[in-house]
Design an enzyme around this catalytic site. Structure first.
Site, PDB file in Angstrom:
ATOM      1  N   GLY A 204       2.673   2.415  10.620  1.00  0.00           N
ATOM      2  CA  GLY A 204       3.681   3.447  10.408  1.00  0.00           C
ATOM      3  C   GLY A 204       4.478   3.809  11.647  1.00  0.00           C
ATOM      4  O   GLY A 204       5.191   4.812  11.657  1.00  0.00           O
TER       5      GLY A 204
ATOM      6  N   HIS B 283      -9.697   1.513   4.592  1.00  0.00           N
ATOM      7  CA  HIS B 283      -8.459   1.579   5.392  1.00  0.00           C
ATOM      8  C   HIS B 283      -8.669   2.529   6.576  1.00  0.00           C
ATOM      9  O   HIS B 283      -9.419   3.499   6.469  1.00  0.00           O
ATOM     10  CB  HIS B 283      -7.321   2.078   4.497  1.00  0.00           C
ATOM     11  CG  HIS B 283      -5.973   1.990   5.133  1.00  0.00           C
ATOM     12  ND1 HIS B 283      -5.539   2.909   6.060  1.00  0.00           N
ATOM     13  CD2 HIS B 283      -4.962   1.094   4.990  1.00  0.00           C
ATOM     14  CE1 HIS B 283      -4.322   2.571   6.460  1.00  0.00           C
ATOM     15  NE2 HIS B 283      -3.943   1.475   5.823  1.00  0.00           N
TER      16      HIS B 283
ATOM     17  N   ASN C  39       0.874  -1.176   0.000  1.00  0.00           N
ATOM     18  CA  ASN C  39       0.000   0.000   0.000  1.00  0.00           C
ATOM     19  C   ASN C  39       0.910   1.225   0.000  1.00  0.00           C
ATOM     20  O   ASN C  39       1.488   1.567   1.026  1.00  0.00           O
ATOM     21  CB  ASN C  39      -0.877  -0.041   1.268  1.00  0.00           C
ATOM     22  CG  ASN C  39      -1.716   1.210   1.438  1.00  0.00           C
ATOM     23  OD1 ASN C  39      -1.799   2.041   0.527  1.00  0.00           O
ATOM     24  ND2 ASN C  39      -2.332   1.349   2.603  1.00  0.00           N
ATOM     25  N   TRP C  40       1.037   1.843  -1.169  1.00  0.00           N
ATOM     26  CA  TRP C  40       1.986   2.964  -1.289  1.00  0.00           C
ATOM     27  C   TRP C  40       1.457   4.226  -0.610  1.00  0.00           C
ATOM     28  O   TRP C  40       2.164   5.199  -0.465  1.00  0.00           O
ATOM     29  CB  TRP C  40       2.278   3.257  -2.759  1.00  0.00           C
ATOM     30  CG  TRP C  40       3.046   2.191  -3.471  1.00  0.00           C
ATOM     31  CD1 TRP C  40       3.389   0.946  -2.999  1.00  0.00           C
ATOM     32  CD2 TRP C  40       3.574   2.263  -4.806  1.00  0.00           C
ATOM     33  NE1 TRP C  40       4.097   0.266  -3.957  1.00  0.00           N
ATOM     34  CE2 TRP C  40       4.220   1.036  -5.068  1.00  0.00           C
ATOM     35  CE3 TRP C  40       3.559   3.245  -5.799  1.00  0.00           C
ATOM     36  CZ2 TRP C  40       4.853   0.774  -6.304  1.00  0.00           C
ATOM     37  CZ3 TRP C  40       4.177   2.980  -7.020  1.00  0.00           C
ATOM     38  CH2 TRP C  40       4.812   1.767  -7.257  1.00  0.00           C
ATOM     39  N   LYS C  41       0.197   4.227  -0.259  1.00  0.00           N
ATOM     40  CA  LYS C  41      -0.461   5.409   0.331  1.00  0.00           C
ATOM     41  C   LYS C  41      -0.210   6.626  -0.573  1.00  0.00           C
ATOM     42  O   LYS C  41      -0.142   6.462  -1.786  1.00  0.00           O
ATOM     43  CB  LYS C  41       0.029   5.615   1.764  1.00  0.00           C
ATOM     44  CG  LYS C  41      -0.142   4.335   2.597  1.00  0.00           C
ATOM     45  CD  LYS C  41       0.024   4.538   4.062  1.00  0.00           C
ATOM     46  CE  LYS C  41      -0.214   3.221   4.785  1.00  0.00           C
ATOM     47  NZ  LYS C  41      -0.120   3.325   6.231  1.00  0.00           N
TER      48      LYS C  41
ATOM     49  N   GLU D  20      -5.360  -4.467  10.797  1.00  0.00           N
ATOM     50  CA  GLU D  20      -4.257  -3.556  11.064  1.00  0.00           C
ATOM     51  C   GLU D  20      -4.512  -2.809  12.365  1.00  0.00           C
ATOM     52  O   GLU D  20      -5.317  -1.874  12.396  1.00  0.00           O
ATOM     53  CB  GLU D  20      -4.133  -2.528   9.936  1.00  0.00           C
ATOM     54  CG  GLU D  20      -3.931  -3.128   8.575  1.00  0.00           C
ATOM     55  CD  GLU D  20      -3.266  -2.156   7.624  1.00  0.00           C
ATOM     56  OE1 GLU D  20      -2.246  -2.518   7.044  1.00  0.00           O
ATOM     57  OE2 GLU D  20      -3.758  -1.015   7.483  1.00  0.00           O
TER      58      GLU D  20
ATOM     59  N   GLU E 219      -6.958   4.844   7.679  1.00  0.00           N
ATOM     60  CA  GLU E 219      -6.679   6.257   7.376  1.00  0.00           C
ATOM     61  C   GLU E 219      -7.861   6.901   6.664  1.00  0.00           C
ATOM     62  O   GLU E 219      -8.154   8.085   6.877  1.00  0.00           O
ATOM     63  CB  GLU E 219      -5.387   6.366   6.548  1.00  0.00           C
ATOM     64  CG  GLU E 219      -4.168   6.092   7.419  1.00  0.00           C
ATOM     65  CD  GLU E 219      -2.966   5.523   6.679  1.00  0.00           C
ATOM     66  OE1 GLU E 219      -2.932   5.567   5.433  1.00  0.00           O
ATOM     67  OE2 GLU E 219      -2.055   5.010   7.370  1.00  0.00           O
TER      68      GLU E 219
ATOM     69  N   GLY F  75       2.822  -1.037   4.267  1.00  0.00           N
ATOM     70  CA  GLY F  75       2.912   0.379   3.916  1.00  0.00           C
ATOM     71  C   GLY F  75       4.365   0.768   3.679  1.00  0.00           C
ATOM     72  O   GLY F  75       4.901   0.595   2.592  1.00  0.00           O
ATOM     73  N   GLY F  76       5.009   1.261   4.713  1.00  0.00           N
ATOM     74  CA  GLY F  76       6.372   1.806   4.611  1.00  0.00           C
ATOM     75  C   GLY F  76       7.341   0.904   3.861  1.00  0.00           C
ATOM     76  O   GLY F  76       8.057   1.365   2.955  1.00  0.00           O
TER      77      GLY F  76
ATOM     78  N   SER G  73       3.436  -2.004  10.277  1.00  0.00           N
ATOM     79  CA  SER G  73       4.890  -2.140  10.402  1.00  0.00           C
ATOM     80  C   SER G  73       5.383  -3.553  10.081  1.00  0.00           C
ATOM     81  O   SER G  73       6.341  -4.031  10.683  1.00  0.00           O
ATOM     82  CB  SER G  73       5.366  -1.688  11.793  1.00  0.00           C
ATOM     83  OG  SER G  73       5.014  -0.328  12.011  1.00  0.00           O
TER      84      SER G  73
HETATM   85  P1  PGA Z   1       2.793   0.363   7.592  1.00  0.00           P
HETATM   86  O1  PGA Z   1       1.341   0.596   6.971  1.00  0.00           O
HETATM   87  O2  PGA Z   1       3.315  -0.933   7.045  1.00  0.00           O
HETATM   88  O3  PGA Z   1       3.597   1.546   7.166  1.00  0.00           O
HETATM   89  O4  PGA Z   1       2.626   0.298   9.083  1.00  0.00           O
HETATM   90  C1  PGA Z   1       0.457  -0.463   6.759  1.00  0.00           C
HETATM   91  C2  PGA Z   1      -0.864   0.045   6.218  1.00  0.00           C
HETATM   92  O5  PGA Z   1      -1.433   0.984   6.802  1.00  0.00           O
HETATM   93  O6  PGA Z   1      -1.393  -0.475   5.218  1.00  0.00           O
END
Ligand code: PGA
Length: 233
Positions: free
Chosen positions: A154, A98, A11-13, A148, A100, A215-216, A194
């Site tokens: 993150g 998600h 997930n590149w956000k 999650e 977010e 994500g990251g 993470s």
């Molecule tokens: P993260 O994000 O791996 O940076 O914690 C995961 C996500 O929110 O999909």
């Protein structure tokens, strides 16, 4: 035990302009000319980058997804994209709901927040019930659920594999209630928060953790490719 294909989903956000997305997609295609048996790979770039990424990864065994979609087929919905648009651009997956999106864009499940006083497992189970209510599926591949914990997103703090299993197992039980045992046994339940090369192996070793939403670590081709390889070992 059901034999589910693991899914490692990036997930590149809101990261990478078109040139940056092209570079990362090229690096991924190069790093992953093939993927281990039993592992599926997915990247979800920002909408603006989807066409570019599609062109760059189409020869690689990497699926493409979006990060958001609007449910109407077409019309006056400024800023939105429909399922048909995403499909026509090469997407076969889309992240929906998600945390977010829920936090910053009001995709809430308010009726459930009232019940949040219960335990975290109950809270997640209620979110799954509300999120998938009314959904009719005929094939387990039509749905993937990602668990999650928001404190892990993150932050560099990952849930232990045991904690991830506890909640993913409860999600599986909920899916069984909703869709029946056979379909539920085929639905992938991912962990996210993470996830990285150093912890992916222990996470996917758990019986109900069928991969990760990353994500990251999905923004660095070497890290993401290493997660795919480690998941397959
Ligand atoms: P993260 O994000 O791996 O940076 O914690 C995961 C996500 O929110 O999909």
């Amino acid at each position: 035990m059901p034999n589910r294909t693991l899914l490692i989903a990036g997930n590149w956000k809101m990261n990478n302009n078109v040139a940056e997305a092209a570079k990362l997609a090229d690096e991924l295609a190069q790093a992953l000319p093939e993927v281990p048996a039993g592992v599926e790979v997915l990247v979800c770039p920002p909408t603006i980058d989807i066409t570019t990424v599609h062109d760059r990864i189409q020869a690689a065994p990497i699926a493409l997804g979006a990060q958001n979609v609007y449910w109407e087929a077409k019309g006056a919905f400024t800023g939105e994209s429909s399922c048909d648009m995403l499909k026509s651009a090469g997407c076969t997956y889309c992240i929906i709901g998600h945390s977010e999106r829920r936090d910053y864009f009001h995709e809430t499940d308010e009726s459930l927040e009232v019940r949040e006083a219960g335990t975290y497992v109950e809270h997640v189970v209620n979110q799954v019930k509300a999120g998938l209510a009314g959904l009719e599926i005929t094939c387990p591949k039509q749905v993937v659920v990602a668990y999650e914990p928001i404190w892990a997103i993150g932050t560099g703090k990952t849930a232990t594999a045991e904690d991830a299993q506890e909640v993913c197992g409860a999600i599986r039980e909920t899916l069984k209630e909703m869709f029946g045992e056979e379909l539920a046994n085929g639905i992938r339940v991912l962990y996210g928060g993470s996830a990285k090369p150093g912890n992916i192996a222990e996470l996917v070793a758990k019986p109900d953790v069928d991969g990760a939403l990353v994500g990251g670590a999905s923004l660095k081709a070497a890290d993401f490719a290493s997660m795919v390889v480690k998941a397959g070992e």
